[in-house]
Design an enzyme around this catalytic site. Structure first.
Site, mmCIF file in Angstrom:
data_model
loop_
_atom_site.group_PDB
_atom_site.id
_atom_site.type_symbol
_atom_site.label_atom_id
_atom_site.label_comp_id
_atom_site.label_asym_id
_atom_site.label_seq_id
_atom_site.Cartn_x
_atom_site.Cartn_y
_atom_site.Cartn_z
ATOM 1 N N ASP A 21 0.874 -1.175 0.000
ATOM 2 C CA ASP A 21 0.000 0.000 0.000
ATOM 3 C C ASP A 21 0.910 1.224 0.000
ATOM 4 O O ASP A 21 2.115 1.122 0.244
ATOM 5 C CB ASP A 21 -0.899 0.011 1.252
ATOM 6 N N SER A 22 0.318 2.384 -0.237
ATOM 7 C CA SER A 22 1.090 3.621 -0.177
ATOM 8 C C SER A 22 1.580 3.883 1.244
ATOM 9 O O SER A 22 2.492 4.678 1.449
ATOM 10 C CB SER A 22 0.223 4.785 -0.658
ATOM 11 N N GLY A 54 -2.869 9.266 -3.548
ATOM 12 C CA GLY A 54 -4.184 9.730 -4.018
ATOM 13 C C GLY A 54 -4.201 11.080 -4.703
ATOM 14 O O GLY A 54 -5.185 11.462 -5.329
ATOM 15 N N CYS A 84 -4.325 -0.998 -2.145
ATOM 16 C CA CYS A 84 -4.465 0.452 -2.237
ATOM 17 C C CYS A 84 -5.411 0.716 -3.402
ATOM 18 O O CYS A 84 -5.168 0.243 -4.522
ATOM 19 C CB CYS A 84 -3.093 1.065 -2.507
ATOM 20 N N GLU A 163 -5.303 9.730 9.246
ATOM 21 C CA GLU A 163 -3.877 9.721 9.608
ATOM 22 C C GLU A 163 -3.644 10.469 10.915
ATOM 23 O O GLU A 163 -2.732 10.157 11.666
ATOM 24 C CB GLU A 163 -3.037 10.384 8.505
ATOM 25 N N CYS A 195 -11.422 3.477 -0.598
ATOM 26 C CA CYS A 195 -10.103 3.933 -0.119
ATOM 27 C C CYS A 195 -9.803 3.145 1.152
ATOM 28 O O CYS A 195 -10.699 2.926 1.981
ATOM 29 C CB CYS A 195 -10.140 5.433 0.187
ATOM 30 N N HIS A 197 -8.473 3.881 3.823
ATOM 31 C CA HIS A 197 -8.657 4.560 5.110
ATOM 32 C C HIS A 197 -10.131 4.655 5.529
ATOM 33 O O HIS A 197 -10.411 4.850 6.708
ATOM 34 C CB HIS A 197 -8.108 5.987 5.029
HETATM 35 N N1 DGL Z 1 -4.132 3.890 0.111
HETATM 36 C C1 DGL Z 1 -4.782 4.963 -0.609
HETATM 37 C C2 DGL Z 1 -6.062 4.449 -1.272
HETATM 38 O O1 DGL Z 1 -6.599 3.425 -0.896
HETATM 39 C C3 DGL Z 1 -5.083 6.136 0.294
HETATM 40 C C4 DGL Z 1 -3.859 6.886 0.770
HETATM 41 C C5 DGL Z 1 -3.097 7.592 -0.345
HETATM 42 O O2 DGL Z 1 -3.594 8.560 -0.925
HETATM 43 O O3 DGL Z 1 -2.014 7.126 -0.636
HETATM 44 O O4 DGL Z 1 -6.530 5.053 -2.182
#
Ligand code: DGL
Length: 284
Positions: A21-22, A54, A84, A163, A195, A197
């Protein structure tokens, strides 16, 4: 191959599942995979040095995603999970073409679940700007059911809220109201949390869209997909509770403390990789 990774291939142990993931968000996907496949060894990579994805372009996100899968590949993973939504929306096709191992994203599982869920054929999708801009969910939903009506909304403030650990309260509710009220007017009965999060904001989101709207968590659906893609016999002979190895590209401590919230359980150790991208490039 660096020593830490070579031992794995040489000992003949079960090959792990690789997840990237990011940053920490993909831990919501890891959590669901662990719930369904507790006997699978897992390597998780959070690209914390380059988060967020994102807000970035397709070109940049694809480059990052290729490097991340190369990094996972250096652990001899048997499958790569793109945990992600942004990376799945913009780079999944390239990753599937480029790598021979199975690559699983979060878009199709989430879209399938939404189609199974909706009664009135009106589905909402929320995600980062890049995910919504790509229309990946919309395309996938329409492929599955051409008559479906899709209403999308980027919610860029949700990631920073999570976050910061702001999961409810005045500011979060107000932002959610501004983002979600327009979707309500379209009469959606299903909303994809597109997403990583957003599952942590489910309470606030549900309150605003109303109890009659079903929230689809891509993390759960992706975990089902991962289970379905593994051979039937996998995991059966090994004991539950296999270790997860965590790697990040930046400061491990912040990932560890915030990550526990995403994962819902303690994270004992996180390794910072000196230069995962150069290393990955060298080994593949
Ligand atoms: N993991 C990203 C997503 O699911 C969210 C966080 C980011 O923008 O990197 O889109």
């Amino acid at each position: 191959m660096p020593a830490a990774r070579a031992d794995h291939a040489e000992s003949g142990r079960e090959r792990p599942i690789g997840i990237f993931d990011s940053g920490i968000g993909g831990l919501t996907v890891l959590r669901e995979i662990r719930r369904r496949l507790p006997a699978e060894p897992i390597v998780y990579f959070g690209d914390t040095a380059r988060v967020p994805y994102g807000t970035k372009s397709k070109e940049t996100i694809t480059k990052f995603s290729i490097e991340n899968v190369k990094f996972l590949q250096s652990f001899d993973v048997k499958m790569a999970v793109v945990a992600c939504n942004t990376a799945s929306s913009l780079s999944l096709e390239t990753l599937k073409e480029r790598f021979s191992m199975p690559v699983v994203g979060v878009i199709e599982p989430g879209a399938r679940a939404a189609i199974a869920c909706t009664r009135n054929g009106r589905v909402g999708v929320i995600g980062t700007k890049a995910t919504i801009g790509s229309s990946a969910y919309e395309h996938c939903l329409k492929e599955l059911r051409p008559s479906v009506k899709v209403y999308s909304q980027a919610c860029p403030l949700f990631v920073p809220f999570v976050e910061e650990g702001w999961l409810e309260g005045g500011v979060v509710s107000e932002a959610a109201r501004i983002y979600l009220e327009p979707l309500k007017t379209f009469g959606i009965d299903t909303l994809i949390l597109g997403c990583t999060h957003y599952p942590l904001l489910s309470r606030v989101i549900q309150k605003i869209v109303g109890e009659h709207v079903r929230l689809v968590n891509s993390a759960e659906e992706t975990a089902k997909e991962v289970r379905n893609r593994l051979p039937q016999s996998a995991s059966i002979e090994r004991p539950a509770g296999q270790a997860v190895r965590f790697y990040v590209s930046d400061e491990p401590e912040q990932f560890r403390t915030l990550g526990e919230r995403f994962l819902g359980s303690p994270i004992h150790s996180v390794a910072k990789v000196a230069d995962p991208f150069t290393e990955a490039a060298l080994h593949v």
